[in-house]
Design a protein around this motif. Structure first.
Motif, short mmCIF file in Angstrom:
data_model
loop_
_atom_site.label_atom_id
_atom_site.label_comp_id
_atom_site.label_asym_id
_atom_site.label_seq_id
_atom_site.Cartn_x
_atom_site.Cartn_y
_atom_site.Cartn_z
N TYR A 203 0.86 -1.19 0.00
CA TYR A 203 0.00 0.00 0.00
C TYR A 203 0.89 1.24 0.00
O TYR A 203 1.88 1.30 0.74
N ILE A 204 0.55 2.22 -0.84
CA ILE A 204 1.32 3.46 -0.92
C ILE A 204 0.61 4.54 -0.11
O ILE A 204 -0.57 4.80 -0.31
N ILE A 205 1.34 5.13 0.81
CA ILE A 205 0.77 6.12 1.73
C ILE A 205 0.26 7.34 0.97
O ILE A 205 0.94 7.88 0.10
N ILE A 214 -5.16 2.53 7.83
CA ILE A 214 -4.71 1.49 6.89
C ILE A 214 -5.06 0.10 7.42
O ILE A 214 -5.53 -0.77 6.68
N ALA A 215 -4.85 -0.11 8.71
CA ALA A 215 -5.16 -1.40 9.32
C ALA A 215 -6.64 -1.72 9.18
O ALA A 215 -7.02 -2.85 8.84
N ARG A 216 -7.49 -0.74 9.44
CA ARG A 216 -8.94 -0.96 9.35
C ARG A 216 -9.35 -1.29 7.92
O ARG A 216 -10.16 -2.19 7.68
N MET A 217 -8.79 -0.59 6.93
CA MET A 217 -9.15 -0.81 5.54
C MET A 217 -8.78 -2.21 5.07
O MET A 217 -9.45 -2.80 4.22
N HIS A 218 -7.68 -2.74 5.62
CA HIS A 218 -7.16 -4.02 5.14
C HIS A 218 -7.41 -5.16 6.12
O HIS A 218 -6.85 -6.24 5.97
N VAL A 222 -2.95 -2.91 13.94
CA VAL A 222 -1.80 -2.01 13.87
C VAL A 222 -0.52 -2.76 14.24
O VAL A 222 0.54 -2.55 13.63
N ASN A 223 -0.62 -3.66 15.21
CA ASN A 223 0.56 -4.44 15.60
C ASN A 223 1.07 -5.29 14.43
O ASN A 223 2.29 -5.41 14.23
N GLN A 224 0.15 -5.87 13.64
CA GLN A 224 0.57 -6.65 12.48
C GLN A 224 1.30 -5.77 11.47
O GLN A 224 2.34 -6.17 10.93
N LEU A 225 0.76 -4.58 11.20
CA LEU A 225 1.42 -3.67 10.26
C LEU A 225 2.81 -3.30 10.75
O LEU A 225 3.76 -3.24 9.95
N CYS A 226 2.92 -3.04 12.03
CA CYS A 226 4.23 -2.66 12.58
C CYS A 226 5.24 -3.80 12.44
O CYS A 226 6.40 -3.58 12.06
N ARG A 227 4.80 -5.03 12.73
CA ARG A 227 5.71 -6.18 12.61
C ARG A 227 6.13 -6.40 11.17
O ARG A 227 7.30 -6.66 10.88
N LEU A 228 5.18 -6.30 10.24
CA LEU A 228 5.47 -6.54 8.82
C LEU A 228 6.44 -5.51 8.26
O LEU A 228 7.21 -5.80 7.33
N ASN A 229 6.41 -4.29 8.80
CA ASN A 229 7.20 -3.19 8.23
C ASN A 229 8.32 -2.71 9.13
O ASN A 229 8.99 -1.72 8.81
N GLY A 240 3.75 8.63 -0.20
CA GLY A 240 4.55 7.88 -1.17
C GLY A 240 5.27 6.69 -0.57
O GLY A 240 5.78 5.84 -1.30
N GLN A 241 5.30 6.61 0.76
CA GLN A 241 5.95 5.48 1.44
C GLN A 241 5.17 4.20 1.16
O GLN A 241 3.94 4.20 1.07
N ARG A 242 5.89 3.09 1.00
CA ARG A 242 5.26 1.80 0.73
C ARG A 242 5.13 1.00 2.03
O ARG A 242 6.09 0.88 2.78
#
Length: 246
Positions: A203-205, A214-218, A222-229, A240-242
């Motif tokens: 996802y591009i910011i 972003i977490a809600r849309m997908h 939030v913890n999952q997003l943080c771990r993945l990135n 523009g950040q991915r």
């Protein structure tokens, strides 16, 4: 067809888990047009006005006939928030079609209907900007981009008698409501698995995005997003950040 049957709930599948890809089968190659006039799609499935648009909008005049696109059984006939007067029909293959913003509902819950039968009259009830039919296609509570299953041309073609659906086609964020998505139909599970692997997982910011949004849309935490990135909840996001999603 009777599993998770509820007349008083718009989405009775809230506690179910849907595994991707999943299969949809049709017994016919054409559907019935939901309106009698030429179909003009005014807004498509996708991200719109900062929120998901789970169906397509088809232009009509208040009082026009609205017809069932497939044989089925009426599950829900209610006034449903922004949808206004709504009819939901469940079909033999498990799909449900939603007809919203009606001025009149001409069927009752638990009625059996046939393809092409008049089920209501077009209108502008609920959160509608002008008269139109809001048409959704759902499977076990998940909305599917209707244009993946149906070609909204004058021939009323069903794209294939066997289709496999990946997450992309159930996520409005992957589509724009202002233009038609490019459709590649998966007719076997193998094709769908290969297609699923090829689908974007980044996802591009954009301006105004937050990790929580972003977490809600997908449908992530939030913890999952943080771990993945490899970022923190307090990390500053740049336009523009991915962001990796899986």
């Amino acid at each position: 067809m009777e599993e998770y049957w509820a007349n008083n709930t718009f989405n009775p599948y809230s506690d179910t888990f849907l595994k991707f890809p999943f299969n949809i089968s049709f017994s016919d190659t054409v559907y019935a047009s939901p309106i009698d006039r030429k179909k003009v799609v005014t807004s498509r499935y996708g991200w719109r006005w900062g929120r998901p648009h789970h169906g397509i909008d088809i232009d009509l005049i208040s009082g026009d006939n609205v017809r069932a696109i497939l044989d089925g059984k009426v599950r829900y006939v209610r006034y449903h928030g922004g949808h206004g007067r709504t009819v939901v029909i469940r079909h033999e293959n498990g799909l449900e079609t939603v007809y919203a913003h009606l001025s009149k509902q001409l069927v009752k819950e638990n009625d059996t209907v046939v393809k092409g039968q008049i089920i209501g009259k077009g209108g502008v009830t609920g959160n509608a900007r002008g008269s139109h039919l809001h048409l959704e296609v759902r499977y076990q509570g998940k909305s599917i981009n209707p244009e993946y299953l149906f070609d909204f041309n004058k021939e009323n073609n069903i794209r294939s008698k066997e289709l496999w659906v990946t997450k992309k086609w159930t996520n409005p964020l992957k589509h724009r409501s202002t233009r038609r998505s490019r459709v590649t139909v998966y007719t076997t599970e193998e094709e769908a698995i290969l297609g699923k692997e090829a689908e974007s997982t980044v996802y591009i910011i954009r301006k105004g995005d937050t990790l929580w949004k972003i977490a809600r849309m997908h449908q992530l935490s939030v913890n999952q997003l943080c771990r993945l990135n490899s970022i923190k909840k307090t990390s500053k996001l740049r336009i523009g950040q991915r962001i990796v999603l899986n």
